[in-house]
Design an enzyme around this catalytic site. Structure first.
Site, PDB file in Angstrom:
ATOM      1  N   SER A 160       0.859  -1.150  -0.070  1.00  0.00           N
ATOM      2  CA  SER A 160       0.056   0.061  -0.171  1.00  0.00           C
ATOM      3  C   SER A 160       0.840   1.217  -0.125  1.00  0.00           C
ATOM      4  CB  SER A 160      -0.831  -0.154   1.154  1.00  0.00           C
ATOM      5  OG  SER A 160      -1.804  -1.398   1.271  1.00  0.00           O
TER       6      SER A 160
HETATM    7  C1  SAM Z   1      -3.029  -4.267  -0.704  1.00  0.00           C
HETATM    8  S1  SAM Z   1      -1.767  -5.654  -0.226  1.00  0.00           S
HETATM    9  C2  SAM Z   1      -1.485  -4.816   1.215  1.00  0.00           C
HETATM   10  C3  SAM Z   1      -0.333  -5.588   1.685  1.00  0.00           C
HETATM   11  C4  SAM Z   1       0.513  -4.822   2.982  1.00  0.00           C
HETATM   12  N1  SAM Z   1      -0.488  -4.090   3.834  1.00  0.00           N
HETATM   13  C5  SAM Z   1       1.394  -4.164   2.634  1.00  0.00           C
HETATM   14  O1  SAM Z   1       1.332  -2.694   2.356  1.00  0.00           O
HETATM   15  O2  SAM Z   1       2.756  -4.732   2.185  1.00  0.00           O
HETATM   16  C6  SAM Z   1      -3.272  -6.732   0.349  1.00  0.00           C
HETATM   17  C7  SAM Z   1      -2.769  -8.236   0.800  1.00  0.00           C
HETATM   18  O3  SAM Z   1      -3.997  -8.791   1.239  1.00  0.00           O
HETATM   19  C8  SAM Z   1      -3.601 -10.264   0.762  1.00  0.00           C
HETATM   20  N2  SAM Z   1      -5.011 -11.156   0.907  1.00  0.00           N
HETATM   21  C9  SAM Z   1      -5.990 -11.089   0.036  1.00  0.00           C
HETATM   22  N3  SAM Z   1      -6.841 -11.491   0.619  1.00  0.00           N
HETATM   23  C10 SAM Z   1      -6.414 -12.218   1.832  1.00  0.00           C
HETATM   24  C11 SAM Z   1      -7.201 -13.027   2.547  1.00  0.00           C
HETATM   25  N4  SAM Z   1      -8.282 -13.883   2.529  1.00  0.00           N
HETATM   26  N5  SAM Z   1      -6.267 -13.632   3.856  1.00  0.00           N
HETATM   27  C12 SAM Z   1      -5.211 -13.193   3.693  1.00  0.00           C
HETATM   28  N6  SAM Z   1      -4.390 -12.280   3.006  1.00  0.00           N
HETATM   29  C13 SAM Z   1      -5.178 -11.949   1.956  1.00  0.00           C
HETATM   30  C14 SAM Z   1      -3.181 -10.121  -0.349  1.00  0.00           C
HETATM   31  O4  SAM Z   1      -2.341 -11.384  -0.574  1.00  0.00           O
HETATM   32  C15 SAM Z   1      -2.103  -9.048  -0.158  1.00  0.00           C
HETATM   33  O5  SAM Z   1      -0.692  -9.177   0.201  1.00  0.00           O
END
Ligand code: SAM
Ligand code: NAG
Ligand code: NAG
Length: 248
Positions: A83
């Protein structure tokens, strides 16, 4: 050796020292100037959030070569992104009162581990910061990132942990949580996350599909919840691993 040579060598040495100072200084200034930019725009407002974001160097969490301090999300593979710094800052500010030393924090969709590392520094060694991410490769990568960062000692002592799992189920082991953050947009607020919120706790979660809003969910002492909208946002979906790898 002639005096000329001595002079030549000492001036080369001097030059090298100055260069190193310059480079060291400029990389510290880059971390700092990213946070200063966020302060100027009123997104970073407190000393604790400033300290956390300055200590966790974003360059250690983005893929090599990416412009780490730019205020935008970046692809990290597996159809996921890290993000943007202003979103990390917004969520840290919204959760600050629930990230005091000793408190429990859950980061759903922990991705690179950047925000979980900030949580860990804020809740400290007596607290708990738990990240849950459903892509195992990203969890492995995030562990490596954290090991290089200022949060490494907290990972070692166990107050910071990053797990593979479906974050829609939360992480019951260390519930109830004072703070829960979700880093991906849910079609609706998952019930297990509300259940795992402590009375007095706060959940920050993007909700929606194409149009999304960042929701702030406060649990009252009697267990009821109050939901308000902070702002409109754009996140990748909180979904199944299969749907994400297919490209949603
Ligand atoms: C926009 S990214 C943000 C990651 C983190 N906040 C960062 O800034 O590095 C969203 C993350 O949510 C994960 N994600 C999506 N659905 C998920 C789920 N059901 N359980 C766990 N993680 C999930 C994705 O793989 C991704 O890494
Ligand atoms: C800022 O980034 C540089 C380069 O990665 C790092 O060496 C330095 O420790 C960081 N500054 C702080 C305050 O963490
Ligand atoms: C990401 O989504 C696209 C579809 O948009 C898909 O073709 C691709 O395989 C996905 N990439 C990864 C690494 O899962």
């Amino acid at each position: 050796m002639s005096w000329n040579r001595v002079l030549l060598f000492s001036s080369i040495l001097f030059y090298v020292c100055i260069q190193q100072q310059f480079w060291a200084g400029s990389s510290i200034n880059k971390n700092k100037s990213m946070v200063e930019h966020l302060q100027r725009y009123g997104i970073v407002q407190s000393k604790k959030v400033t300290e956390a974001m300055e200590s966790v160097d974003r360059a250690l969490f983005v893929p090599d070569g990416s412009s780490a301090y730019e205020d935008s999300p970046m692809p990290i593979g597996f159809n996921a992104t890290i993000s943007a710094p202003h979103m990390h800052a917004t969520c840290l500010q919204l959760l600050e009162k629930n990230l005091q030393p000793g408190m429990h924090a859950l980061d759903v969709g922990s991705g690179t581990g950047y925000l979980t590392a900030c949580f860990a520094l804020m809740v400290g060694p007596q607290g708990r910061a738990v990240g849950v991410e459903h892509i195992p490769e990203l969890v492995a990568m995030s562990l490596k990132n954290v090991e290089k960062s200022a949060a490494a000692p907290l990972l070692k002592d166990g107050s910071l942990a990053l797990h593979v799992g479906d974050g829609r189920e939360g992480w019951p082991e260390f519930a109830p949580y004072d703070a829960i953050h979700v880093g991906a947009a849910a079609p609706e607020i998952p019930k297990p996350l509300i259940d795992q919120l402590k009375p007095g706790g706060r959940l920050v979660i993007p909700v929606g599909n194409i149009y999304q809003e960042l929701k702030v969910v406060d649990k009252n002492e009697d267990g009821s919840v109050k939901v308000r909208t902070e702002t409109s946002v754009r996140y990748v979906p909180l979904t199944s691993k299969e749907a994400q790898l297919r490209g949603y």
